[in-house]
Design a protein around this motif. Structure first.
Motif, PDB file in Angstrom:
ATOM      1  N   TYR A 118       0.824  -1.213   0.000  1.00  0.00           N
ATOM      2  CA  TYR A 118       0.000   0.000   0.000  1.00  0.00           C
ATOM      3  C   TYR A 118       0.860   1.267   0.000  1.00  0.00           C
ATOM      4  N   PRO A 119       1.937   1.346   0.815  1.00  0.00           N
ATOM      5  CA  PRO A 119       2.784   2.541   0.757  1.00  0.00           C
ATOM      6  C   PRO A 119       3.389   2.789  -0.633  1.00  0.00           C
ATOM      7  N   PRO A 130      -5.082  -4.093  17.499  1.00  0.00           N
ATOM      8  CA  PRO A 130      -5.982  -3.058  18.028  1.00  0.00           C
ATOM      9  C   PRO A 130      -5.373  -2.304  19.214  1.00  0.00           C
ATOM     10  N   ASP A 131      -4.636  -3.010  20.076  1.00  0.00           N
ATOM     11  CA  ASP A 131      -4.001  -2.345  21.202  1.00  0.00           C
ATOM     12  C   ASP A 131      -2.950  -1.326  20.746  1.00  0.00           C
ATOM     13  N   GLU A 132      -2.150  -1.724  19.743  1.00  0.00           N
ATOM     14  CA  GLU A 132      -1.145  -0.801  19.209  1.00  0.00           C
ATOM     15  C   GLU A 132      -1.814   0.425  18.593  1.00  0.00           C
ATOM     16  N   ALA A 133      -2.899   0.194  17.858  1.00  0.00           N
ATOM     17  CA  ALA A 133      -3.627   1.307  17.231  1.00  0.00           C
ATOM     18  C   ALA A 133      -4.165   2.245  18.292  1.00  0.00           C
ATOM     19  N   ALA A 134      -4.758   1.687  19.355  1.00  0.00           N
ATOM     20  CA  ALA A 134      -5.306   2.526  20.422  1.00  0.00           C
ATOM     21  C   ALA A 134      -4.207   3.363  21.076  1.00  0.00           C
ATOM     22  N   LEU A 168      -4.148  -0.723  10.877  1.00  0.00           N
ATOM     23  CA  LEU A 168      -4.958  -1.671  11.647  1.00  0.00           C
ATOM     24  C   LEU A 168      -5.806  -2.520  10.704  1.00  0.00           C
ATOM     25  N   GLU A 169      -6.444  -1.868   9.727  1.00  0.00           N
ATOM     26  CA  GLU A 169      -7.298  -2.578   8.772  1.00  0.00           C
ATOM     27  C   GLU A 169      -6.520  -3.606   7.969  1.00  0.00           C
ATOM     28  N   GLN A 208      -3.944   9.823  11.887  1.00  0.00           N
ATOM     29  CA  GLN A 208      -4.965   8.925  12.425  1.00  0.00           C
ATOM     30  C   GLN A 208      -5.479   7.972  11.345  1.00  0.00           C
ATOM     31  N   ALA A 209      -5.668   8.498  10.152  1.00  0.00           N
ATOM     32  CA  ALA A 209      -6.133   7.646   9.056  1.00  0.00           C
ATOM     33  C   ALA A 209      -5.087   6.590   8.722  1.00  0.00           C
ATOM     34  N   GLU A 210      -3.819   6.960   8.777  1.00  0.00           N
ATOM     35  CA  GLU A 210      -2.750   5.998   8.503  1.00  0.00           C
ATOM     36  C   GLU A 210      -2.744   4.882   9.547  1.00  0.00           C
ATOM     37  N   ILE A 211      -2.953   5.248  10.813  1.00  0.00           N
ATOM     38  CA  ILE A 211      -3.001   4.250  11.887  1.00  0.00           C
ATOM     39  C   ILE A 211      -4.162   3.298  11.654  1.00  0.00           C
TER      40      ILE A 211
END
Length: 117
Positions: A70-71, A108-112, A101-102, A94-97
């Motif tokens: 994707y990058p 999910p913990d890392e994203a949070a 995650l997606e 935030q969108a990149e994070i």
């Protein structure tokens, strides 16, 4: 018919067309005409644009078709934007994070944790 020989060696400016020929009517028009930003794309950018249009602007589908990350797709898209005269927008962290995650690249913990920073 052949494609335009672009980019042309040692030229930094876009070419000007001086003649248009319409085969069906046999009419030729002479003058000085500018090519639009799409007509002067490199073959690589034109191929990417065609794929992007074919998949209706879905960068994830471009990623799948090309078999690249994707990058890499985002970088090629940004290159295309610059080639047609647009400056790519800065990525929303935030969108990149959430995209990471997606894609399953982070938990999910890392994203949070990243979103709280």
């Amino acid at each position: 018919m052949r494609p335009l020989p672009l980019p042309f060696p040692d030229e930094t400016e876009a070419p000007h067309v001086t003649e248009l020929r319409f085969p069906t009517s046999g009419v030729t028009v002479r003058g000085s005409f500018e090519l639009n930003e799409f007509a002067t794309l490199t073959p690589e950018n034109l191929e990417f644009l065609r794929l992007y249009i074919r998949v209706r602007g879905n960068l994830k589908e471009v990623e799948r078709v090309l078999g690249v990350s994707y990058p890499t797709v985002r970088a090629r898209f940004d290159t295309l934007l610059r080639a047609i005269g647009y400056e790519p927008e800065l990525a929303d962290p935030q969108a990149e994070i959430l995209s990471s995650l997606e894609r399953g690249e982070i938990t999910p913990d890392e994203a949070a944790r990243k979103l709280r920073r």
